[in-house]
Design a protein around this motif. Structure first.
Motif, PDB file in Angstrom:
ATOM      1  N   LYS A 162     160.369  24.835  64.758  1.00 12.90           N
ATOM      2  CA  LYS A 162     161.101  24.307  63.692  1.00 12.90           C
ATOM      3  C   LYS A 162     160.705  22.912  63.263  1.00 12.90           C
ATOM      4  N   PHE A 163     160.408  21.609  64.295  1.00 11.66           N
ATOM      5  CA  PHE A 163     159.371  20.828  64.178  1.00 11.66           C
ATOM      6  C   PHE A 163     157.661  21.043  64.067  1.00 11.66           C
ATOM      7  N   GLU A 164     157.250  21.541  64.671  1.00 13.99           N
ATOM      8  CA  GLU A 164     156.158  21.850  64.821  1.00 13.99           C
ATOM      9  C   GLU A 164     156.076  22.545  63.789  1.00 13.99           C
ATOM     10  N   GLU A 165     156.636  23.833  62.871  1.00  7.21           N
ATOM     11  CA  GLU A 165     156.585  24.088  61.819  1.00  7.21           C
ATOM     12  C   GLU A 165     156.184  23.368  60.664  1.00  7.21           C
ATOM     13  N   THR A 166     156.953  22.625  60.367  1.00  6.69           N
ATOM     14  CA  THR A 166     157.061  21.675  59.837  1.00  6.69           C
ATOM     15  C   THR A 166     155.485  21.222  59.949  1.00  6.69           C
TER      16      THR A 166
ATOM     17  N   LYS B  59     142.288  19.015  58.385  1.00  6.95           N
ATOM     18  CA  LYS B  59     142.148  20.613  59.217  1.00  6.95           C
ATOM     19  C   LYS B  59     142.779  21.634  60.284  1.00  6.95           C
ATOM     20  N   LYS B  60     143.737  20.185  60.651  1.00  8.30           N
ATOM     21  CA  LYS B  60     143.691  20.172  62.104  1.00  8.30           C
ATOM     22  C   LYS B  60     145.488  19.434  61.551  1.00  8.30           C
ATOM     23  N   ALA B  61     146.425  20.573  62.680  1.00  8.80           N
ATOM     24  CA  ALA B  61     147.653  19.940  62.791  1.00  8.80           C
ATOM     25  C   ALA B  61     148.140  18.693  63.288  1.00  8.80           C
ATOM     26  N   LYS B  62     147.417  18.349  64.226  1.00  7.75           N
ATOM     27  CA  LYS B  62     147.581  16.702  64.888  1.00  7.75           C
ATOM     28  C   LYS B  62     147.265  15.837  63.725  1.00  7.75           C
ATOM     29  N   GLU B  63     146.555  16.274  62.687  1.00  6.87           N
ATOM     30  CA  GLU B  63     146.040  15.099  62.307  1.00  6.87           C
ATOM     31  C   GLU B  63     147.679  14.447  61.188  1.00  6.87           C
TER      32      GLU B  63
ATOM     33  N   VAL C 119     152.529  21.125  56.486  1.00  6.38           N
ATOM     34  CA  VAL C 119     152.018  19.444  56.118  1.00  6.38           C
ATOM     35  C   VAL C 119     150.667  20.248  56.224  1.00  6.38           C
ATOM     36  N   LYS C 120     150.513  20.338  57.211  1.00  5.32           N
ATOM     37  CA  LYS C 120     148.773  20.029  57.065  1.00  5.32           C
ATOM     38  C   LYS C 120     148.408  21.918  56.181  1.00  5.32           C
TER      39      LYS C 120
ATOM     40  N   ASP D 245     147.691  11.872  73.776  1.00  3.51           N
ATOM     41  CA  ASP D 245     147.096  12.203  72.290  1.00  3.51           C
ATOM     42  C   ASP D 245     147.953  12.377  71.157  1.00  3.51           C
ATOM     43  N   ILE D 246     147.073  11.837  70.086  1.00  2.00           N
ATOM     44  CA  ILE D 246     147.414  12.341  68.715  1.00  2.00           C
ATOM     45  C   ILE D 246     148.069  13.771  68.973  1.00  2.00           C
ATOM     46  N   PRO D 247     149.188  14.436  67.849  1.00  2.00           N
ATOM     47  CA  PRO D 247     149.641  13.384  67.313  1.00  2.00           C
ATOM     48  C   PRO D 247     150.809  12.139  68.015  1.00  2.00           C
ATOM     49  N   SER D 248     151.857  12.802  69.092  1.00  5.33           N
ATOM     50  CA  SER D 248     152.630  12.116  69.625  1.00  5.33           C
ATOM     51  C   SER D 248     152.742  11.028  70.247  1.00  5.33           C
ATOM     52  N   LEU D 249     150.882  10.105  70.515  1.00  9.89           N
ATOM     53  CA  LEU D 249     150.977   8.499  70.129  1.00  9.89           C
ATOM     54  C   LEU D 249     151.569   8.164  70.171  1.00  9.89           C
ATOM     55  N   LEU D 250     151.727   8.840  68.579  1.00 10.21           N
ATOM     56  CA  LEU D 250     151.924   7.754  67.189  1.00 10.21           C
ATOM     57  C   LEU D 250     153.270   7.936  66.721  1.00 10.21           C
TER      58      LEU D 250
END
Ligand code: PLP
Length: 396
Positions: free
Chosen positions: A57-61, A72-76, A65-66, A257-262
């Motif tokens: 669910k978390f990654e679905e959001t 361009k990418k979910a990690k942004e 948003v992406k 790495d991003i996104p979890s880094l932040l």
């Protein structure tokens, strides 16, 4: 539109303070309760079904948003606690390492405190100069941006739509010009992303910050968008669980790495999941439909309000659903308190843009900020109250 989806609107409330926060549709509230009632595990921590459901669910959001802002990418997409948090992370995580003594930051005097105070702090720490783009009739023009830029300008940080006078800035043109001069651009999207389509690739914006609670979502959750190569150079300003791959007693450590880094620590998981539902809701309704409706409602509201005795409207021509006004001889807060008697919620004060008073020539104003569930009938009711020939006697 869609009034039946909002429980608060069934309570005889006229809500004109959407710039502060929007109402929440029942679907969003139910989604949050569902998480707490039925699968309230942590995210990215467990190997059991409940936790895996949270991860999904978390990654679905993140993906929603992406798509919503066309990244361009979910990690942004980085989850934060809101626009304020996002801006602080951008300013202290990226620009603290990027800017050098005497570099210039371009802001405007109508920025929200969250897009000014972090810069004041950083400017003091690094000896930077803050400059303000001169406003033309309270609005930002590309011409004035061009005039304000110097060889020292390194970043422009401005709202797409301001929360005070609701002017829609020519962001795309500003970004294009800024990039031609090697200047990075941060957009404070707190008042814009909820109201019209935002396409970060089309805008070519470097960083974008916004809050879920102004777009039907829960409080305490927001987004920091950044281009991948910029986020790869951002330094976390919060350290802890979730953002590291390993660390040793001798201080050696490997960060993710991003996104979890932040995204250190347990985030507002219910908020993230609820936010996903609010994005689905906005998608179903259609952002173009929302902005068209708001535009026509604002036009109607201006027509009506202009007929009120002694009214001063400061932003008749701005293109957003924000109307800023005063009634001569009535202190703005007194008017807001008076309207409260009729269950009408408006905002009065300086709207967190305390230095705009220099340009506006006035410290306090009343603000109506519309959203798609507001109606002409609500505006007629407001008009009726404000048009009362006895208004001043009743208030003062
Ligand atoms: C233009 C603007 N920027 C930033 C913010 C701060 O948003 P938040 O309080 O959700 O962090 C607001 C909130 O009103 C705003 O209107």
């Amino acid at each position: 539109m869609n009034r039946e989806d909002f429980e608060l609107l069934k309570k005889n409330i006229i809500y004109f303070d959407n710039g502060a926060t929007s109402l929440k549709p029942k679907k969003v509230v139910d989604t949050i309760s569902d998480y707490y009632n039925n699968y309230s595990a942590n995210a990215h921590r467990g190997d059991y079904d409940l936790s895996l459901k949270v991860d999904t669910k978390f990654e679905e959001t993140r993906n929603l948003v992406k798509e919503f802002i066309n990244a361009k990418k979910a990690k942004e997409i980085i989850f934060t606690s809101g626009t304020t948090d996002s801006l602080n992370k951008i300013i202290f995580g990226y620009f603290k390492n990027y800017l050098k003594e005497n570099d210039e930051i371009l802001l405007t005097k109508s920025e929200h405190a969250s897009n000014i105070l972090p810069w004041f702090e950083l400017a003091e720490q690094l000896n930077l100069n803050i400059k303000y783009i001169p406003l033309d009739n309270l609005e930002v023009t590309l011409e004035n941006v061009k005039k304000a830029i110097t060889p020292y300008t390194k970043v422009i940080s401005i709202a797409h739509i301001t929360n005070v006078v609701g002017d829609v800035r020519p962001i795309k043109e500003i970004i294009k010009y800024a990039h031609e001069h090697n200047i990075l651009v941060i957009i404070d999207g707190a008042q814009s992303v909820a109201h019209h389509k935002t396409d970060v690739q089309d805008l070519d914006v470097d960083f974008l910050a916004f809050s879920a609670h102004k777009m039907l979502g829960p409080t305490g959750i927001g987004i920091l968008y950044g281009k991948e190569q910029l986020l790869n150079n951002i330094k976390p300003i919060i350290f802890g669980g979730g953002m590291n791959a390993s660390f040793q007693f001798d201080k050696t450590r490997i960060y993710n790495d991003i996104p979890s880094l932040l995204e250190a620590g347990t985030l507002n998981i219910a908020g993230v999941i609820g936010f996903g539902e609010s994005i689905k809701y906005l998608n179903n309704l259609g952002m173009d439909k929302i902005s068209e409706y708001e535009k026509s409602l604002k036009k109607y509201a201006i027509e009506q309000l202009k007929k009120v005795n002694d009214i001063i409207i400061y932003n008749e021509n701005s293109e957003s659903g924000i109307i800023t006004f005063n009634i001569k001889g009535i202190f703005s807060q007194d008017l807001a308190i008076y309207l409260n008697k009729y269950n009408i919620c408006i905002r009065a004060g300086n709207h967190c843009a305390k230095i705009l008073k220099d340009d506006l020539g006035i410290k306090n104003t009343c603000r109506i900020s519309l959203y798609f569930y507001n109606t002409k009938e609500e505006i007629d009711y407001l008009f009726e109250i404000l048009n009362n020939p006895n208004l001043k006697n009743e208030i003062i």
